[in-house]
Design an enzyme around this catalytic site. Sequence first.
Site, PDB file in Angstrom:
ATOM      1  N   ARG A 236      -6.746  -0.526   8.914  1.00 41.05           N
ATOM      2  CA  ARG A 236      -5.832   0.505   8.441  1.00 41.05           C
ATOM      3  C   ARG A 236      -5.432   1.380   9.622  1.00 41.05           C
ATOM      4  O   ARG A 236      -6.288   1.772  10.424  1.00 41.05           O
ATOM      5  CB  ARG A 236      -6.464   1.370   7.345  1.00 41.05           C
ATOM      6  CG  ARG A 236      -6.800   0.651   6.049  1.00 41.05           C
ATOM      7  CD  ARG A 236      -5.537   0.188   5.323  1.00 41.05           C
ATOM      8  NE  ARG A 236      -5.828  -0.421   4.038  1.00 41.05           N
ATOM      9  CZ  ARG A 236      -6.149  -1.695   3.843  1.00 41.05           C
ATOM     10  NH1 ARG A 236      -6.246  -2.507   4.892  1.00 41.05           N
ATOM     11  NH2 ARG A 236      -6.376  -2.163   2.626  1.00 41.05           N
ATOM     12  N   GLU A 265       4.133   2.375   6.082  1.00 42.66           N
ATOM     13  CA  GLU A 265       4.529   1.000   5.772  1.00 42.66           C
ATOM     14  C   GLU A 265       5.397   0.977   4.515  1.00 42.66           C
ATOM     15  O   GLU A 265       5.231   1.811   3.635  1.00 42.66           O
ATOM     16  CB  GLU A 265       3.284   0.125   5.571  1.00 42.66           C
ATOM     17  CG  GLU A 265       2.433  -0.026   6.822  1.00 42.66           C
ATOM     18  CD  GLU A 265       1.243  -0.965   6.603  1.00 42.66           C
ATOM     19  OE1 GLU A 265       1.137  -1.578   5.513  1.00 42.66           O
ATOM     20  OE2 GLU A 265       0.423  -1.099   7.515  1.00 42.66           O
ATOM     21  N   HIS A 285       1.531  -6.411   8.556  1.00 42.99           N
ATOM     22  CA  HIS A 285       0.427  -6.318   7.586  1.00 42.99           C
ATOM     23  C   HIS A 285       0.254  -7.620   6.805  1.00 42.99           C
ATOM     24  O   HIS A 285       0.341  -7.664   5.573  1.00 42.99           O
ATOM     25  CB  HIS A 285       0.630  -5.157   6.607  1.00 42.99           C
ATOM     26  CG  HIS A 285      -0.658  -4.652   6.038  1.00 42.99           C
ATOM     27  ND1 HIS A 285      -0.821  -3.361   5.590  1.00 42.99           N
ATOM     28  CD2 HIS A 285      -1.860  -5.264   5.837  1.00 42.99           C
ATOM     29  CE1 HIS A 285      -2.061  -3.200   5.137  1.00 42.99           C
ATOM     30  NE2 HIS A 285      -2.704  -4.345   5.275  1.00 42.99           N
TER      31      HIS A 285
END
Length: 328
Positions: A236, A265, A285
């Site tokens: 993260r 994001e 991601h």
Amino acid sequence: MKITILDDYFNTLRTLACFQKLKEHDVQVWNDHVRDVDKLAERLRDTEVLVLIRERTKIQAPLLERLNKLKLISQRSVYPHIDIEACTRLGVIVSSSQHAGTPCYAAAELTWGLILAAVRQIPQQMASLKAGNWQIGVGETLRGKTLGIFGYGRIGSEVASYGKSFGMKVLVWSNEASRERARADGYGSASSKATFFEECDVISLHLRLYSATRGIVTAGDLALMKPTALIVNTSRAPLIEPGALVRALQIGRPGMAAVDVFEQEPVVDTSNALLGMKNVVCTPHIGYVTRDEYEVQFAEIFDQIAAYCAGMPINVVNPSVLDSPRSR
């Protein structure tokens, strides 16, 4: 039950074997990403069960207060994107398996792919070749170097095993219990956090994000890294102090970064500072985004729905809500 699934970008879930677990339900799958609360409220107005794909959409009080039929949110992993207090107040159950002890090979494999891509300049070399040029620089060899694992859990331990296979010295920094497990597995543990950042040639972050780990990697930590070192983050982005990574890379300590996660994001702005840096490898991601991993994750998510429908909710993160009439 009226079930809505958000953010299935490539319409993958309907093609999974585990999707058959929902065959008795009315399921709506959305493939685009929507941030606007009004649009989300309209989409979800009849939803009784909401399925989330990780943290792609934030579910906060202004939205929850408009979803009068919502009874259950089913997802997997951590939930910083969900207003748990608002869910509890409104009588909405949140079920989220924490998959303790279950390896995530997809994330571990991507982590190693990013390490190799960064130290051998694979994306940059490819871009040079496609532009009609030849080699653009000299990479690094991993064998004999020190791999630092910050957080020795189900993913970190797997990445450590890859490092060992590549002939790297593995050094772990985490809480004492995790460091003890690492030592039992034959790896070294750093004597201090500062030593860890000073000695490692590659550092890979594998921590859950919660209040105690937010910003756990500071600008001061990064400044201790070698100018030849690489930091990798597939966990993260907020584990690193806001803005600290960009500033550290500009200064040259560490010399490289590889990231799969970002402070905001999805990243759709090409002016994002990390995207413009020649010493950074970025991916959007995708650490957990494989069909195999989806089968594992969504089997658990759909089992949580089945348990709720059977009157026996599982993996409930706000158990006090079970006394609410709405949650039944």
